[in-house]
Scaffold this active site. Structure first.
Site, PDB file in Angstrom:
ATOM      1  N   GLY A 107       0.812  -1.206   0.000  1.00  0.00           N
ATOM      2  CA  GLY A 107       0.000   0.000   0.000  1.00  0.00           C
ATOM      3  C   GLY A 107       0.848   1.260   0.000  1.00  0.00           C
ATOM      4  O   GLY A 107       1.900   1.311   0.629  1.00  0.00           O
ATOM      5  N   THR A 156       5.153   1.208   5.967  1.00  0.00           N
ATOM      6  CA  THR A 156       3.741   0.864   6.114  1.00  0.00           C
ATOM      7  C   THR A 156       3.102   1.823   7.089  1.00  0.00           C
ATOM      8  O   THR A 156       3.676   2.113   8.141  1.00  0.00           O
ATOM      9  CB  THR A 156       3.495  -0.587   6.582  1.00  0.00           C
ATOM     10  OG1 THR A 156       2.090  -0.770   6.827  1.00  0.00           O
ATOM     11  CG2 THR A 156       4.249  -0.919   7.857  1.00  0.00           C
ATOM     12  N   ASP A 189       0.635   1.060   8.716  1.00  0.00           N
ATOM     13  CA  ASP A 189       0.129   0.215   9.801  1.00  0.00           C
ATOM     14  C   ASP A 189       1.116   0.081  10.956  1.00  0.00           C
ATOM     15  O   ASP A 189       0.720  -0.328  12.055  1.00  0.00           O
ATOM     16  CB  ASP A 189      -0.211  -1.182   9.268  1.00  0.00           C
ATOM     17  CG  ASP A 189      -1.365  -1.163   8.283  1.00  0.00           C
ATOM     18  OD1 ASP A 189      -2.288  -0.351   8.483  1.00  0.00           O
ATOM     19  OD2 ASP A 189      -1.334  -1.937   7.318  1.00  0.00           O
ATOM     20  N   MET A 206      -7.620   2.831   9.132  1.00  0.00           N
ATOM     21  CA  MET A 206      -7.003   1.606   8.643  1.00  0.00           C
ATOM     22  C   MET A 206      -6.265   0.879   9.762  1.00  0.00           C
ATOM     23  O   MET A 206      -5.717   1.504  10.668  1.00  0.00           O
ATOM     24  CB  MET A 206      -6.044   1.908   7.501  1.00  0.00           C
ATOM     25  CG  MET A 206      -6.727   2.224   6.185  1.00  0.00           C
ATOM     26  SD  MET A 206      -5.509   2.521   4.863  1.00  0.00           S
ATOM     27  CE  MET A 206      -6.621   2.690   3.459  1.00  0.00           C
ATOM     28  N   GLY A 207      -6.213  -0.440   9.649  1.00  0.00           N
ATOM     29  CA  GLY A 207      -5.537  -1.274  10.629  1.00  0.00           C
ATOM     30  C   GLY A 207      -6.246  -2.607  10.719  1.00  0.00           C
ATOM     31  O   GLY A 207      -7.327  -2.708  11.308  1.00  0.00           O
ATOM     32  N   GLU A 225     -10.453  -0.567  11.362  1.00  0.00           N
ATOM     33  CA  GLU A 225     -11.236  -1.343  10.407  1.00  0.00           C
ATOM     34  C   GLU A 225     -11.242  -2.822  10.768  1.00  0.00           C
ATOM     35  O   GLU A 225     -12.149  -3.562  10.397  1.00  0.00           O
ATOM     36  CB  GLU A 225     -10.676  -1.173   8.997  1.00  0.00           C
ATOM     37  CG  GLU A 225      -9.249  -1.714   8.851  1.00  0.00           C
ATOM     38  CD  GLU A 225      -8.676  -1.559   7.451  1.00  0.00           C
ATOM     39  OE1 GLU A 225      -9.438  -1.161   6.535  1.00  0.00           O
ATOM     40  OE2 GLU A 225      -7.483  -1.836   7.272  1.00  0.00           O
ATOM     41  N   LEU A 268      -7.329   8.472   2.016  1.00  0.00           N
ATOM     42  CA  LEU A 268      -6.855   9.813   2.335  1.00  0.00           C
ATOM     43  C   LEU A 268      -5.762   9.781   3.396  1.00  0.00           C
ATOM     44  O   LEU A 268      -4.828  10.574   3.370  1.00  0.00           O
ATOM     45  CB  LEU A 268      -8.019  10.683   2.823  1.00  0.00           C
ATOM     46  CG  LEU A 268      -9.074  11.055   1.782  1.00  0.00           C
ATOM     47  CD1 LEU A 268     -10.249  11.743   2.464  1.00  0.00           C
ATOM     48  CD2 LEU A 268      -8.479  11.954   0.715  1.00  0.00           C
ATOM     49  N   GLN A 269      -5.877   8.846   4.335  1.00  0.00           N
ATOM     50  CA  GLN A 269      -4.918   8.807   5.446  1.00  0.00           C
ATOM     51  C   GLN A 269      -3.522   8.390   5.012  1.00  0.00           C
ATOM     52  O   GLN A 269      -2.553   8.652   5.723  1.00  0.00           O
ATOM     53  CB  GLN A 269      -5.425   7.873   6.541  1.00  0.00           C
ATOM     54  CG  GLN A 269      -5.633   6.442   6.109  1.00  0.00           C
ATOM     55  CD  GLN A 269      -6.669   5.717   6.967  1.00  0.00           C
ATOM     56  OE1 GLN A 269      -6.465   5.513   8.142  1.00  0.00           O
ATOM     57  NE2 GLN A 269      -7.771   5.321   6.351  1.00  0.00           N
ATOM     58  N   ARG A 270      -3.391   7.787   3.869  1.00  0.00           N
ATOM     59  CA  ARG A 270      -2.070   7.368   3.410  1.00  0.00           C
ATOM     60  C   ARG A 270      -1.566   8.212   2.241  1.00  0.00           C
ATOM     61  O   ARG A 270      -0.434   8.023   1.796  1.00  0.00           O
ATOM     62  CB  ARG A 270      -2.085   5.897   3.005  1.00  0.00           C
ATOM     63  CG  ARG A 270      -2.856   5.587   1.733  1.00  0.00           C
ATOM     64  CD  ARG A 270      -2.965   4.098   1.485  1.00  0.00           C
ATOM     65  NE  ARG A 270      -3.463   3.810   0.158  1.00  0.00           N
ATOM     66  CZ  ARG A 270      -3.836   2.601  -0.262  1.00  0.00           C
ATOM     67  NH1 ARG A 270      -3.777   1.575   0.571  1.00  0.00           N
ATOM     68  NH2 ARG A 270      -4.265   2.419  -1.497  1.00  0.00           N
TER      69      ARG A 270
END
Length: 405
Positions: free
Chosen positions: A11, A139, A141, A185-186, A242, A294-296
């Site tokens: 990602g 990442t 994450d 995300m996660g 998520e 959007l967060q990434r």
């Protein structure tokens, strides 16, 4: 003199191109490296010989800086799982490396990308080939083991926490109780959702509830807490991963979801699930917001710490390879919080490929919050605003010349 090739996988992040810029810059400084190639769309592009010469795109100091300020993945990505050896794919990659005079392979990615580094490194060693393979971590994450944190995480954490604070301001203007559920995300690790706690540093008091995939989600307890907040506050913001799961370990948002080549479910809907739960049980005003990609991809909101470390770890990867290291992933080791200091190092790729790092249990409070120690860990990673470029009224990014060589 040997050539190098660089790929990106997994990602996108707002910092992964900074690592690419770091690898290219250090390679150009070296007198031991010839051509600097990039594989379009990761290992898939390599196998398809979609290879470009990076010297044609990066010609000045400003080009490095502009690439470092460009979000997403300049070389493109893939989600390709290497077949179990022995397999003709490995022999084909070796032929390609020999055709292009490749002696060094750098792969910038997360957990699954490190598996590619592991497989190729082992294959080249078994064949007696001196082709050095180095993994460069990235990442949002933050779930790669053996490293204090991963480039890309700090900028995403900055975006999440800043956005939560802005949502709190926006939603506090009405004289009525309302709930906002922010889905972050996660999949199995809640680092990014936990970073929302930094919004409280602005004085907004939000998010009041933080739910992570590391602990089972209890719907009844959740509704009880929301009901209690409704009696004393006008706004409740819930940050939820998520990947939250029920007591049996089933994803609450994975019903009927597709899976990728690595068997990962395509998660979406945890926020909507909580929104429906609140509407059905309490009937109060509620809205769910999914930050999604959007967060990434928020290049306008990047952390100075994150971008500078991403650049440096790319440079250190080249230094490690030239010193003889192969089959390793580069790492960040935190020396201190105040002042914030890190060391750069490496670990054998077997220690991190296909493995996940989750939040320590002692940093999770009552299943719905995180500790002060967690916040202290996070603060240095989001510090500062990274440089950006503009042409006219819009951001200016660096686009690579993707002419196949």
């Amino acid at each position: 003199m040997k050539n190098i090739i660089i790929g990106q996988s997994g990602g996108p992040t707002a910092a992964i191109n900074a690592s690419l810029a770091g690898v290219v810059r250090q390679a150009m400084r070296s007198g031991e490296i010839g051509e600097i190639y990039g594989a379009l769309n990761g290992i898939e592009g390599l196998i398809g010989r979609r290879i470009i010469n990076l010297r044609s795109s990066i010609k000045s100091a400003e080009d490095y800086d502009r690439l470092a300020a460009t979000p997403a993945m300049a070389l493109g990505s893939c989600r390709y799982k290497m077949p179990a050896p022995p397999h003709q794919t490995y022999d084909e990659i070796l032929r390609i490396f020999k055709d292009y005079g490749i002696g060094y392979f750098f792969y910038i990615g997360g957990n699954d990308s490190m598996d590619t580094v592991k497989q190729l490194s082992a294959f080249f060693k078994q064949k007696g080939e001196d082709i050095r393979c180095v993994g460069v971590p990235k990442t949002i994450d933050n779930d790669l083991p053996c490293t204090d944190h991963t480039p890309g995480f700090g900028s995403a954490a900055k975006y999440i926490s800043g956005s939560i604070a802005e949502l709190a301001l926006d939603s506090s203007v009405y004289d009525m109780f309302s709930v906002i559920v922010a889905e972050v995300m996660g999949r199995n690790a809640g680092w990014l959702t936990a970073a929302s706690v930094l919004a409280r540093d602005t004085g907004c008091g939000s998010p009041q509830l933080i739910y992570l995939p590391e602990t089972p989600f209890d719907p009844d307890d959740f509704i009880k807490r929301v009901s209690e907040y409704s009696k004393k506050k006008q706004l409740l913001i819930v940050a939820v991963s998520e990947g939250i799961k029920d007591k049996d370990g089933a994803y609450l948002s994975a019903s009927g979801a597709s899976v990728d080549g690595f068997g990962h479910a395509a998660l979406a809907g945890a926020g909507r699930y909580l929104e429906s739960l609140i509407k059905d049980r309490l009937g109060c005003k509620v809205r769910s917001i999914e930050f999604s990609v959007l967060q990434r991809a928020a290049g306008h909101y990047t952390s100075a710490t994150d971008i500078s470390e991403a650049l440096r770890i790319g440079e250190e990867a080249v230094i490690a390879a030239l010193s003889g290291q192969t089959g390793v992933m580069m790492t960040l080791e935190r020396v201190s919080n105040s002042p914030y200091l890190v060391n750069f190092g490496s670990v054998p790729i077997e220690m991190c490929a296909n493995l996940e790092k989750t939040i320590p249990a002692e940093w999770i409070i009552d299943g719905c919050d995180v500790s002060d120690e967690m916040a202290e860990y996070l603060r240095p990673l989001v510090k500062g605003n990274a440089p950006s470029f503009e042409e006219g009224v819009m951001p200016s990014y660096l686009y690579l010349d993707k002419t196949i060589v």
